[in-house]
Design a protein around this motif. Structure first.
Motif, PDB file in Angstrom:
ATOM      1  N   ARG A  24      62.255  75.854  47.305  1.00 62.25           N
ATOM      2  CA  ARG A  24      62.276  74.792  47.864  1.00 62.25           C
ATOM      3  C   ARG A  24      63.668  73.674  47.900  1.00 62.25           C
ATOM      4  O   ARG A  24      63.896  72.585  47.794  1.00 62.25           O
ATOM      5  N   SER A  83      55.644  76.862  46.632  1.00 61.61           N
ATOM      6  CA  SER A  83      54.744  76.616  47.291  1.00 61.61           C
ATOM      7  C   SER A  83      53.745  75.307  47.675  1.00 61.61           C
ATOM      8  O   SER A  83      54.103  75.159  48.195  1.00 61.61           O
ATOM      9  N   PRO A 119      54.460  72.571  44.168  1.00 63.22           N
ATOM     10  CA  PRO A 119      55.177  71.911  42.995  1.00 63.22           C
ATOM     11  C   PRO A 119      53.969  71.007  41.632  1.00 63.22           C
ATOM     12  O   PRO A 119      54.488  71.732  40.970  1.00 63.22           O
ATOM     13  N   GLU A 120      53.532  70.874  42.646  1.00 61.78           N
ATOM     14  CA  GLU A 120      52.730  69.505  41.688  1.00 61.78           C
ATOM     15  C   GLU A 120      51.384  70.291  41.193  1.00 61.78           C
ATOM     16  O   GLU A 120      50.957  70.189  40.173  1.00 61.78           O
ATOM     17  N   ASP A 154      52.775  72.277  38.347  1.00 60.90           N
ATOM     18  CA  ASP A 154      52.879  71.313  37.257  1.00 60.90           C
ATOM     19  C   ASP A 154      51.812  71.477  36.669  1.00 60.90           C
ATOM     20  O   ASP A 154      51.858  71.501  35.626  1.00 60.90           O
ATOM     21  N   ILE A 157      62.265  78.418  55.210  1.00 63.46           N
ATOM     22  CA  ILE A 157      63.109  76.829  54.087  1.00 63.46           C
ATOM     23  C   ILE A 157      62.133  76.079  53.677  1.00 63.46           C
ATOM     24  O   ILE A 157      62.973  75.100  52.671  1.00 63.46           O
ATOM     25  N   ALA A 158      61.362  76.148  53.556  1.00 59.82           N
ATOM     26  CA  ALA A 158      60.177  75.179  52.790  1.00 59.82           C
ATOM     27  C   ALA A 158      59.841  75.324  51.530  1.00 59.82           C
ATOM     28  O   ALA A 158      59.168  75.317  51.022  1.00 59.82           O
ATOM     29  N   GLY A 177      58.308  78.694  49.439  1.00 57.52           N
ATOM     30  CA  GLY A 177      57.408  79.345  48.261  1.00 57.52           C
ATOM     31  C   GLY A 177      56.844  80.754  49.743  1.00 57.52           C
ATOM     32  O   GLY A 177      56.021  81.685  49.302  1.00 57.52           O
ATOM     33  N   SER A 178      57.850  80.717  50.643  1.00 58.54           N
ATOM     34  CA  SER A 178      56.788  82.290  51.366  1.00 58.54           C
ATOM     35  C   SER A 178      58.529  83.034  51.345  1.00 58.54           C
ATOM     36  O   SER A 178      59.751  82.984  52.098  1.00 58.54           O
ATOM     37  N   SER A 186      62.657  74.746  60.157  1.00 51.61           N
ATOM     38  CA  SER A 186      61.880  73.408  59.181  1.00 51.61           C
ATOM     39  C   SER A 186      63.874  73.121  60.272  1.00 51.61           C
ATOM     40  O   SER A 186      64.585  73.700  61.614  1.00 51.61           O
ATOM     41  N   VAL A 212      55.968  63.913  42.735  1.00 48.24           N
ATOM     42  CA  VAL A 212      56.334  64.884  42.411  1.00 48.24           C
ATOM     43  C   VAL A 212      56.674  65.530  43.706  1.00 48.24           C
ATOM     44  O   VAL A 212      57.760  65.983  44.267  1.00 48.24           O
ATOM     45  N   PRO A 213      55.282  66.096  44.498  1.00 48.17           N
ATOM     46  CA  PRO A 213      55.678  66.449  45.691  1.00 48.17           C
ATOM     47  C   PRO A 213      57.044  65.775  46.643  1.00 48.17           C
ATOM     48  O   PRO A 213      58.357  66.524  46.889  1.00 48.17           O
ATOM     49  N   MET A 243      62.712  69.093  49.946  1.00 48.41           N
ATOM     50  CA  MET A 243      63.380  69.845  50.281  1.00 48.41           C
ATOM     51  C   MET A 243      63.953  68.834  51.469  1.00 48.41           C
ATOM     52  O   MET A 243      63.327  68.545  52.288  1.00 48.41           O
ATOM     53  N   GLU A 291      60.658  70.061  55.705  1.00 42.76           N
ATOM     54  CA  GLU A 291      59.372  69.841  56.521  1.00 42.76           C
ATOM     55  C   GLU A 291      57.971  69.999  55.876  1.00 42.76           C
ATOM     56  O   GLU A 291      57.338  69.159  55.877  1.00 42.76           O
ATOM     57  N   ARG A 324      50.826  76.682  53.905  1.00 44.23           N
ATOM     58  CA  ARG A 324      51.912  77.856  53.487  1.00 44.23           C
ATOM     59  C   ARG A 324      51.448  79.202  53.400  1.00 44.23           C
ATOM     60  O   ARG A 324      50.168  79.500  52.111  1.00 44.23           O
ATOM     61  N   ASN A 325      51.621  80.193  54.290  1.00 41.39           N
ATOM     62  CA  ASN A 325      51.367  81.842  53.675  1.00 41.39           C
ATOM     63  C   ASN A 325      52.325  82.654  52.951  1.00 41.39           C
ATOM     64  O   ASN A 325      53.368  82.443  53.859  1.00 41.39           O
ATOM     65  N   PRO A 326      52.647  83.343  52.004  1.00 39.00           N
ATOM     66  CA  PRO A 326      52.611  83.749  51.228  1.00 39.00           C
ATOM     67  C   PRO A 326      53.533  85.696  51.311  1.00 39.00           C
ATOM     68  O   PRO A 326      52.395  85.319  52.511  1.00 39.00           O
TER      69      PRO A 326
END
Lengths: 328, 348, 342
Positions: A64, A198, A200-201, A204, A262-263, A265-266, B129, B329-330, B335, B339, B346-348
């Motif tokens: 991110r 994906s 962060p919280e 952590d 851009i968000a 995690g993928s 985004s 934290v999130p 970013m 978004e 979120r599909n990896p």
């Protein structure tokens, strides 16, 4: 744990591949000089630096983050190694490369600390550093350039040398991409990068060393940028303070083109490679088909937008498809 | 209040903190002026304070909507290209016979449409985004400008047009008057209307806002339309300053505008900020550049100084904010593209 | 209490840092009219640095102070800001190397109204903005010299291409126009100009454009690159592809950058002029304008230090100009001497 590829991902890469094939065919029809060994060699060599940097950028974007300072890092690392070669001609090219990577690593570490330890937003930290590094490049070189005749043949050979007709930069890019593929898919730390981006919280809380991973990511990015800087300067046989100005946008565009979200995690390495190649093709093909230089920028922008939109549509369709079949 | 105000236990201290950042900027502004006057005898003149703003205020029009965009948690890097394209279209249509006032209106219209396109793309394709959309449009808009005007310049505007960027009304530069009016309007919009409230709400938590009945799409599109409109103003004044235009004008404006907004204390995580900070930041950076230029500091050193100033200010903001970040934290890791909602699939 | 203390400490820290940073950048501004300024296109350009150092040397020689400025991006907006600052410092004259022919007119008019003498150098501004222009060499002559060189290298016939800078560059476009006019002469009937490519004075773009030229026109014989960045890029490309001896290169290049390629034969010969001399000449134009020796009209004469006497002539764009001299030819015989000079 092996990741199972979802249908949507395969579709995404397929879409890019189809795009590339269509463009190649169209260009080849206009100018048969396109798909020649020599031109493809040029294309790949020119794209090699982009590829090396997009590997680093992908890691950063996965968490991110974003890195606007890569252009400036390239300039500084390239300038420092060129200045050293100018003063000490006998230096081995390997030492020059390591020196450039060292400079890049230092920059990356500083940025990483700002982001990981002090919670500065990545865009701000790298924006500020972009300015600082560019200024430093100018200060270090006192405004002068380092030209071809001041560089040793060994240094210039970093970019022009090759094995079995494949130039060194291409080999380096391939090696780095393979290493990255292995790292991000089969090593624990690599997988953790996905986790950090994906959620962060959750990362952590699960005990993943989020801050250390972020620091690691920017450090690697810096090292790769340093490497790219040395190759760049060797390739063009010239180091100046405005080297690679604006290059960061190309790197980000190529990475995002490759489907890296851009968000965070993928994203997949295969997509990254395809995106980088597509970008390289655009830069190479447009002069070949005599596109007026004034149209080149508009076309590049449209292609990027189209590719990204196609990605989205494909993803939506495959998701709908998957839902219908209740595949997870 | 739209900010995550913990009035119950901290209350007054949070509001004092906000006031503190702006007061800090005021202090920096005073320091900058003192240092500038010490360095150069040419600084403390009426001319400095009245005519220097004419140099940097054209960018300032963009700072106002960019503040809103960043509070939304998004970003817009296509503003400079929008300005270039609208300027080029204005020049070309003027020379094709359109009377100048209409050409100027066309400039504003084109810029607004560019902003509208951004807004529609962002809201229609939520997977994309703001960064990637505006990156693409940034390249496309300037590309179109190049297609229209290629390598030529286009100028020769009627002589009254130069007054926009160079003229004064009763001693006060016209551009300053126009900017002040826009600043007041945006300030009111952001802090005294329900629209402004909704902007803050969306920046804080997009999903929650949507489920609370806020028409998020409409708000987002409106903000980007306003950004486009202001880019049109920038282009009007910039073209007037230069007396002509080319496709490559306003390069680098997007980053310096973002820097001014961030220096003004608006957090890129979204959801908070006040218009006062960026306004002060505009003048701080503008006068700093001018004052240092008066003693002929090299451009590169100026780059380093502004870069360090930016990082320093955010560091300070963050050190103050440490508690807040740890609580969310999130939000902190979000970013700038904005978004990143923590709950998003979120599909990896 | 701690909060107040912290706030105070922070404010003091910022104030101290600001003062320290600015203190080491200080310089007392000297009052008024023994200061002459030159504004180049951008920083980090050694060609520009040489011009500015020549200017500075000439000004110092005459007992005055020189200010050397350039924006960090080659934009007109950057130069406008700098010129405003120079106006505020009441300099005697401004020598401008323009990033844009027309965009500087409003601010230069403001300078003129403030009593400052304004003239351009190298990359000109429009006649309304300037009193005169210092040109390195006759633009028509540059064009014809390069065409003649291409003719010579191509052996009288064949395909040639031009690799230029940005599509807006005043100087390059002027030279290219003259080249195209020359090519219509029956002597060059067998020379075909196949393409004009723009490398934007960027290394990587110039390299891709050069590669594109070679790929699209396999029968290409000569590349003319009237820009130091373009010619160096083309030289590298031709060397890497081992085309030396099959495809030739000429144009305007810095001896330091092109030494390797001239010695290897990739570029048999090329042209330029001494940028240091250009700046030096500019410094004497500046002082002559301020003293009143010349006013920028055609026929005005003045002495330019070690360079000798000069007369102002008519310029192709309707204004006036001063020419330094004919373009200088660099080849294997003299490149050794010049590559360390600039």
């Amino acid at each position: 744990m092996k990741r199972t590829a979802t249908a949507s991902e395969s579709f995404r890469e397929l879409g890019l591949l189809v795009f590339i094939v269509i463009i190649c065919v169209a260009v080849q029809l206009r100018n048969p000089a396109f798909l020649t060994l020599s031109n493809i060699g040029d294309l790949l060599t020119n794209t090699a630096i982009l590829s090396i940097l997009s590997v680093g950028m992908m890691m950063v974007i996965l968490t991110r983050g974003i890195d606007l300072s890569v252009g400036a890092t390239i300039a500084l690392a390239g300038m420092v190694s060129a200045l050293t070669v100018n003063s000490f001609r006998a230096i081995s090219p390997l030492v020059s490369v390591l020196e450039g990577m060292a400079v890049g690593t230092v920059a990356g570490v500083l940025i990483g600390i700002l982001i990981a330890r002090f919670n500065v937003l990545p865009i701000i930290a790298t924006l500020g550093f972009m300015n600082v590094l560019r200024g430093l490049t100018y200060v270090v070189s006192k405004g002068a350039w380092v030209s071809a005749y001041q560089m040793s043949d060994g240094f210039k050979g970093i970019a022009t040398g090759g094995v079995a007709g494949i130039s060194t930069p291409i080999i380096i890019a391939v090696v780095i991409n393979l290493a990255f593929f292995y790292f991000i898919n089969h090593m624990k730390t690599g997988r953790q990068i996905y986790a950090v981006g994906s959620n962060p919280e959750a990362a952590d809380i699960s005990g993943i060393p989020r801050r250390r991973i972020i620091l690691l990511v920017y450090t690697i990015q810096g090292a790769l940028a340093g490497l790219g800087g040395v190759i760049w300067v060797a390739k063009f046989a010239s180091a100046q303070s405005d080297t690679a100005m604006g290059f960061e946008l190309s790197v980000i565009a190529a990475t995002v083109l490759g489907g890296v979200s851009i968000a965070g995690g993928s994203g997949k390495v295969s997509g990254l490679i395809l995106g980088t190649i597509l970008f390289g093709i655009l830069n190479n093909a447009l002069p070949l088909i005599n596109v007026s230089p004034f149209w080149q920028q508009a076309i590049q922008g449209v292609v990027i937008l189209a590719a990204v939109l196609v990605n989205v549509m494909v993803k939506r369709n495959s998701q709908r498809f998957a839902l219908r079949r209740r595949a997870i | 209040m739209a900010e995550r105000s913990i009035r119950v236990d901290k209350g007054w201290s949070w509001r004092s903190f906000f006031l503190q950042w702006e007061w800090l900027l005021v202090l920096i502004f005073i320091v900058v002026n003192i240092v500038n006057s010490t360095l150069s005898p040419y600084y403390l003149t009426a001319d400095t304070f009245l005519s220097t703003p004419q140099t940097f205020l054209d960018q300032a029009f963009l700072v106002l909507p960019m503040t809103m965009v960043i509070i939304l948690g998004m970003i817009d890097i296509s503003v400079a290209s929008t300005a270039a394209l609208s300027a080029v279209i204005m020049a070309v249509s003027f020379h094709a016979g359109l009377p100048m006032p209409l050409a100027a209106l066309l400039c504003l219209a084109v810029a607004t449409v560019c902003g509208l396109i951004n807004g529609i793309l962002i809201t229609r394709f939520k997977e994309l985004s703001a960064v990637i959309v505006t990156l693409a449009t940034m390249i496309i808009y300037r590309g179109i400008a190049y297609v229209i005007l290629t390598d030529q310049a286009s100028g020769d505007f009627p002589s009254w047009y130069a007054a926009l960027g160079w003229g004064s009304v009763g001693g006060v530069p016209i551009i300053l008057v126009a900017f002040a009016a826009c600043a007041v309007i945006f300030g009111l919009l952001l802090h005294s209307t329900s629209f402004g409230r909704r902007v803050f709400a969306i920046g804080n938590n997009l999903t929650a806002s949507r489920y609370s009945g806020v028409k998020t799409d409409a708000v987002i599109v409106t903000v980007f339309v306003l950004t486009g409109l202001m880019a049109g103003f920038t282009s009007l004044f910039l073209t007037s300053r230069m007396g002509s235009t080319r496709p490559n004008v306003a390069q680098g404006y997007e980053l310096s505008v973002i820097a001014m907004v961030v220096l003004g204390g608006v957090s890129t995580a979204g959801g908070k900020g006040r218009i006062g900070g960026p306004l002060l930041a505009i003048f701080i950076i503008g006068f700093l550049n001018y004052g240092l230029g008066l003693v002929n500091i090299q451009a590169q050193s100026l780059l380093i100084i502004v870069g360090l100033l930016l990082i320093l200010s955010v560091l300070v903001l963050n050190v103050r904010f440490r508690n807040r970040h740890q609580r969310s934290v999130p939000a902190a890791a979000k970013m700038v593209a904005g978004e990143g909602q923590p709950n998003e699939d979120r599909n990896p | 209490m701690r909060r107040v203390f912290r706030r105070g400490a922070m404010i003091t820290a910022i104030a101290v840092v600001t003062l320290l940073v600015l203190a080491f950048a200080a310089g007392c501004a000297k009052p008024v009219s023994n200061t002459y300024a030159i504004v180049f296109k951008n920083t980090g350009n050694p060609y520009g640095d040489k011009q500015m150092s020549g200017f500075e040397a000439g000004i110092k020689e005459q007992g005055f102070q020189a200010i050397l400025r350039a924006p960090d991006q080659p934009t007109a907006e950057g130069q406008i800001a700098i010129i405003e600052q120079l106006i505020a410092q009441h300099v005697a004259a401004i020598c401008i190397v323009g990033n844009d022919k027309d965009a500087l007119q409003p601010v230069l008019t403001k300078a003129k109204n403030a009593g400052i003498k304004v003239f351009s150098l190298d990359s000109g501004v429009n006649p309304a903005s300037r009193l005169t222009h210092v040109n390195q060499a006759d633009s028509a002559k540059i064009g014809s010299t390069l065409v003649e060189a291409a003719y010579d290298m191509a052996g009288g016939s064949g395909d040639i291409a031009i690799l230029s800078a940005t599509s807006q560059a005043t100087n390059q476009n002027l030279w290219i126009d003259f080249m195209k006019k020359d090519l219509q002469d029956p002597k060059y009937a067998n020379l075909h100009l196949v393409k004009i490519a723009y490398g934007d004075d960027l290394r990587d773009k110039s390299v891709s454009e050069a590669q594109g030229l070679l790929a699209s026109y396999p029968k290409l014989k000569v590349i003319i690159a009237p820009t130091t960045v373009g010619i160096a890029a083309a030289g590298k490309v031709l060397t890497d592809k081992h085309l030396g001896g099959k495809v030739f290169l000429t144009g305007l290049g810095l001896p330091s950058e092109m030494a390797t390629y001239i010695e290897s034969g990739v570029c048999p010969y090329m042209f330029l002029w001494n940028p240091i001399d250009v700046g030096y000449l500019g410094s004497y134009v500046a002082t002559a304008l301020v003293k009143g020796t010349i006013t920028g009209k055609v026929g005005d004469k003045f002495k330019a230090g070690r360079l000798g006497d000069y007369t102002i002539t008519q310029a192709p764009d309707g204004g006036t100009e001063v020419l330094l001299g004919p373009p200088f030819k660099f080849d294997k015989t003299n490149i050794e001497d010049w590559k360390t000079v600039y």
